[in-house]
Design a protein around this motif. Structure first.
Motif, mmCIF file in Angstrom:
data_model
loop_
_atom_site.group_PDB
_atom_site.id
_atom_site.type_symbol
_atom_site.label_atom_id
_atom_site.label_comp_id
_atom_site.label_asym_id
_atom_site.label_seq_id
_atom_site.Cartn_x
_atom_site.Cartn_y
_atom_site.Cartn_z
ATOM 1 N N CYS A 143 2.668 1.630 4.124
ATOM 2 C CA CYS A 143 3.568 0.546 4.512
ATOM 3 C C CYS A 143 3.412 0.205 5.994
ATOM 4 C CB CYS A 143 5.015 0.926 4.210
ATOM 5 S SG CYS A 143 5.412 0.997 2.444
ATOM 6 N N ARG A 144 3.300 1.220 6.814
ATOM 7 C CA ARG A 144 3.134 0.991 8.248
ATOM 8 C C ARG A 144 1.807 0.307 8.541
ATOM 9 N NH1 ARG A 144 5.227 7.065 9.875
ATOM 10 N NH2 ARG A 144 7.474 6.626 9.686
ATOM 11 N N ALA A 145 0.756 0.721 7.871
ATOM 12 C CA ALA A 145 -0.551 0.106 8.083
ATOM 13 C C ALA A 145 -0.549 -1.356 7.657
ATOM 14 C CB ALA A 145 -1.613 0.885 7.314
ATOM 15 N N MET A 146 0.187 -1.670 6.603
ATOM 16 C CA MET A 146 0.232 -3.041 6.105
ATOM 17 C C MET A 146 1.013 -3.951 7.040
ATOM 18 S SD MET A 146 0.681 -1.916 2.115
ATOM 19 C CE MET A 146 0.262 -3.394 1.198
ATOM 20 N N VAL A 147 2.102 -3.454 7.589
ATOM 21 C CA VAL A 147 2.848 -4.223 8.584
ATOM 22 C C VAL A 147 1.973 -4.477 9.814
ATOM 23 C CG1 VAL A 147 4.800 -4.172 10.194
ATOM 24 C CG2 VAL A 147 5.121 -3.464 7.808
ATOM 25 N N ALA A 148 1.262 -3.450 10.246
ATOM 26 C CA ALA A 148 0.400 -3.585 11.417
ATOM 27 C C ALA A 148 -0.697 -4.621 11.186
ATOM 28 C CB ALA A 148 -0.217 -2.233 11.777
ATOM 29 N N ALA A 149 -1.257 -4.650 9.968
ATOM 30 C CA ALA A 149 -2.314 -5.610 9.660
ATOM 31 C C ALA A 149 -1.781 -7.037 9.694
ATOM 32 C CB ALA A 149 -2.924 -5.301 8.300
ATOM 33 N N GLN A 150 -0.605 -7.238 9.143
ATOM 34 C CA GLN A 150 -0.024 -8.583 9.166
ATOM 35 C C GLN A 150 0.242 -9.033 10.601
ATOM 36 O OE1 GLN A 150 3.412 -9.502 10.044
ATOM 37 N NE2 GLN A 150 2.805 -11.647 9.743
ATOM 38 N N GLN A 151 0.761 -8.148 11.409
ATOM 39 C CA GLN A 151 1.050 -8.506 12.791
ATOM 40 C C GLN A 151 -0.227 -8.783 13.569
ATOM 41 O OE1 GLN A 151 3.436 -5.090 13.903
ATOM 42 N NE2 GLN A 151 5.352 -6.151 13.438
ATOM 43 N N ARG A 152 -1.263 -8.003 13.297
ATOM 44 C CA ARG A 152 -2.527 -8.167 14.020
ATOM 45 C C ARG A 152 -3.178 -9.510 13.690
ATOM 46 N NH1 ARG A 152 -5.154 -4.290 11.723
ATOM 47 N NH2 ARG A 152 -4.112 -2.708 12.993
ATOM 48 N N HIS A 153 -3.142 -9.907 12.417
ATOM 49 C CA HIS A 153 -3.865 -11.098 11.986
ATOM 50 C C HIS A 153 -2.959 -12.317 11.798
ATOM 51 C CE1 HIS A 153 -7.434 -8.656 11.490
ATOM 52 N NE2 HIS A 153 -6.737 -7.782 10.761
ATOM 53 N N GLN A 154 -1.643 -12.125 11.870
ATOM 54 C CA GLN A 154 -0.665 -13.225 11.782
ATOM 55 C C GLN A 154 -0.873 -14.070 10.522
ATOM 56 O OE1 GLN A 154 2.217 -14.083 13.892
ATOM 57 N NE2 GLN A 154 1.769 -11.887 14.071
ATOM 58 N N ARG A 155 -0.991 -13.386 9.400
ATOM 59 C CA ARG A 155 -1.081 -14.072 8.119
ATOM 60 C C ARG A 155 0.292 -14.100 7.446
ATOM 61 N NH1 ARG A 155 -4.494 -16.972 9.373
ATOM 62 N NH2 ARG A 155 -4.314 -17.802 7.256
ATOM 63 N N ALA A 156 0.471 -15.041 6.543
ATOM 64 C CA ALA A 156 1.675 -15.071 5.715
ATOM 65 C C ALA A 156 1.523 -14.017 4.625
ATOM 66 C CB ALA A 156 1.866 -16.447 5.099
ATOM 67 N N VAL A 157 2.423 -13.043 4.595
ATOM 68 C CA VAL A 157 2.386 -11.994 3.575
ATOM 69 C C VAL A 157 3.750 -11.952 2.893
ATOM 70 C CG1 VAL A 157 2.069 -9.553 3.067
ATOM 71 C CG2 VAL A 157 0.677 -10.634 4.855
ATOM 72 N N GLN A 158 3.771 -12.341 1.635
ATOM 73 C CA GLN A 158 4.990 -12.322 0.828
ATOM 74 C C GLN A 158 4.892 -11.181 -0.177
ATOM 75 O OE1 GLN A 158 8.042 -13.963 0.760
ATOM 76 N NE2 GLN A 158 7.985 -15.490 -0.874
#
Length: 434
Positions: A143-158
């Motif tokens: 979960c932490r890695a997935m949040v970090a990836a979204q923040q790094r790449h600024q993609r829409a993740v639903q």
């Protein structure tokens, strides 16, 4: 009326077959020019991934261009279904090849839980927006890695917790927040799944023709193929998922947290086991009670396979138990049961909309607007509830009452901390969070 996961998938498939995946546009909605369409690919299309795609294609801007599955039988079936609707989709068996296609704008991830993290983080790195099924991750570290990836790449993740898009759930939470229930000291959430029968023990064997079993296993432990671990029933094995706690618990406990505006608990304890089917093939508990301790209130989770008679006569739900009354909420509606004469009863307020349709439409709308804050279940929210569910499973697996150190982001117990991350095998590595 009972609402099992199988009923939901069956009704979605019937809708797709009967009405066509390309829905008639609502009155007043204009057609979208080809240049403005959102090109979607779906990875993992046997169950909820297919239902998600079906719902998403109701949006006039959504266009399916590719499908991916490691089971060629499923892949050919879905490509054929799309073709009969006039939709031509490329077929992939390797999701990494699909992500190389720069024309794809967004992907749906409907694979087993143990694949969510790698596929979501890879998709974000490839510049794709992502609709990922729940639970977000198969461990707290994921979960932490997935949040970090979204923040790094600024993609829409639903995250596919579609109840957040249903109006009656929002209305129920608003009532809880109004304070009319008085002090809420206990919140119960439960899933009593009578349709879930015993899984008979079967011998190991050979994967079906057309199945890339090595790719299906991915980062999970290498094991001989067993039909009990494949497709739908993967949910009941620790290698791939977390049982009813992460299958239904993330939906229902999510609203317990929302109603109480709760973050992480101070402690968690759990007790249960395979009481209904002690000798069947599943690993995860068929019966479980979990208690999360917060300041001033507790949240209690209950699950029971093979039984429909849950609290308040419902097979699933959330109950906010206050000094003045109790609000009972489920997928069909909500009501308030008064405590003596402290308040007036509120008759059942029935569901009036389709949560999955609204949730997938919200995703497409956000892709178009790039207003990421408008997502109904952003990756941070999905990580929050998946972490809570994983905490409950860790308490069950260790057999201990566990205390959470919110500053360190871990338990105070070393045995429990060994379960914060899922093991990665076969050359795969957990994505970095930095």
């Amino acid at each position: 009326m009972k609402h099992s996961r199988r009923d939901f998938l069956r009704s979605a498939s019937a809708l797709a077959a009967g009405a066509g995946l390309v829905s008639v546009l609502p009155s007043g909605v204009r057609a979208v020019a080809p240049s403005d369409r959102i090109r979607i690919a779906a990875i993992g299309i046997n169950g909820m991934g297919w239902s998600d795609l079906t719902a998403m294609l109701k949006h006039p801007a959504a266009q399916c261009v590719a499908l991916c599955d490691v089971d060629r039988n499923v892949l050919d079936k879905r490509v054929g279904e799309l073709s009969r609707q006039g939709i031509k989709a490329k077929a992939y068996s390797d999701y990494r090849k699909l992500l190389e296609d720069k024309s794809i704008d967004a992907v749906i991830i409907g694979t087993p839980d143990h694949w969510h993290c790698l596929q979501m983080t890879d998709a974000c790195a490839a510049g794709k927006d992502v609709y990922v099924e729940k639970p977000l991750g198969n461990s707290i570290a994921e979960c932490r890695a997935m949040v970090a990836a979204q923040q790094r790449h600024q993609r829409a993740v639903q995250v596919g917790q579609w109840q957040r898009s249903q109006q009656h759930f929002k209305d129920a939470v608003a009532f809880v927040h109004s304070g009319k229930l008085g002090q809420v000291r206990l919140v119960k959430a439960w899933a009593y799944m009578g349709w879930m029968k015993s899984i008979p023990v079967k011998p190991d064997g050979t994967p079906p023709a057309g199945v890339d079993y090595k790719a299906w296993l991915g980062p999970a432990k290498e094991r001989p193929f067993n039909p009990n671990r494949f497709h739908f029933n993967f949910r009941w094995y620790w290698d791939y998922a977390g049982g009813l706690m992460t299958d239904w618990g993330v939906h229902l406990l999510d609203y317990a947290l929302l109603g109480m505006k709760a973050e992480t608990p101070k402690s968690v304890m759990a007790a249960g086991g395979k009481f209904a089917y002690p000798d069947d093939a599943a690993e995860t508990p068929d019966t479980l009670t979990t208690v999360y301790e917060f300041d001033g209130f507790n949240i209690q989770w209950e699950q029971a396979q093979g039984i429909d008679g849950g609290p308040y006569g419902r097979d699933h739900g959330i109950a906010f138990i206050g000094n003045n009354g109790t609000l009972v909420l489920d997928r069909g509606g909500w009501e308030v049961i008064p405590e003596k004469k402290n308040m007036e009863a509120v008759p059942r307020q029935k569901a009036v909309d389709n949560g999955l349709t609204l949730h997938t439409q919200n995703f497409i709308d956000v892709i178009q607007s790039r207003r990421l804050d408008d997502l109904r279940t952003p990756v941070q929210a999905g990580a929050h509830i998946a972490t809570l569910a994983q905490m409950g499973n860790i308490a069950f697996r260790t057999g201990k009452k566990l205390y959470w150190d919110k500053h360190a982001g871990q338990f105070t117990d070393s045995d429990a901390n060994q379960l914060l991350a899922a093991g990665y095998h076969n050359g795969y590595k957990l994505p970095v969070t930095g």
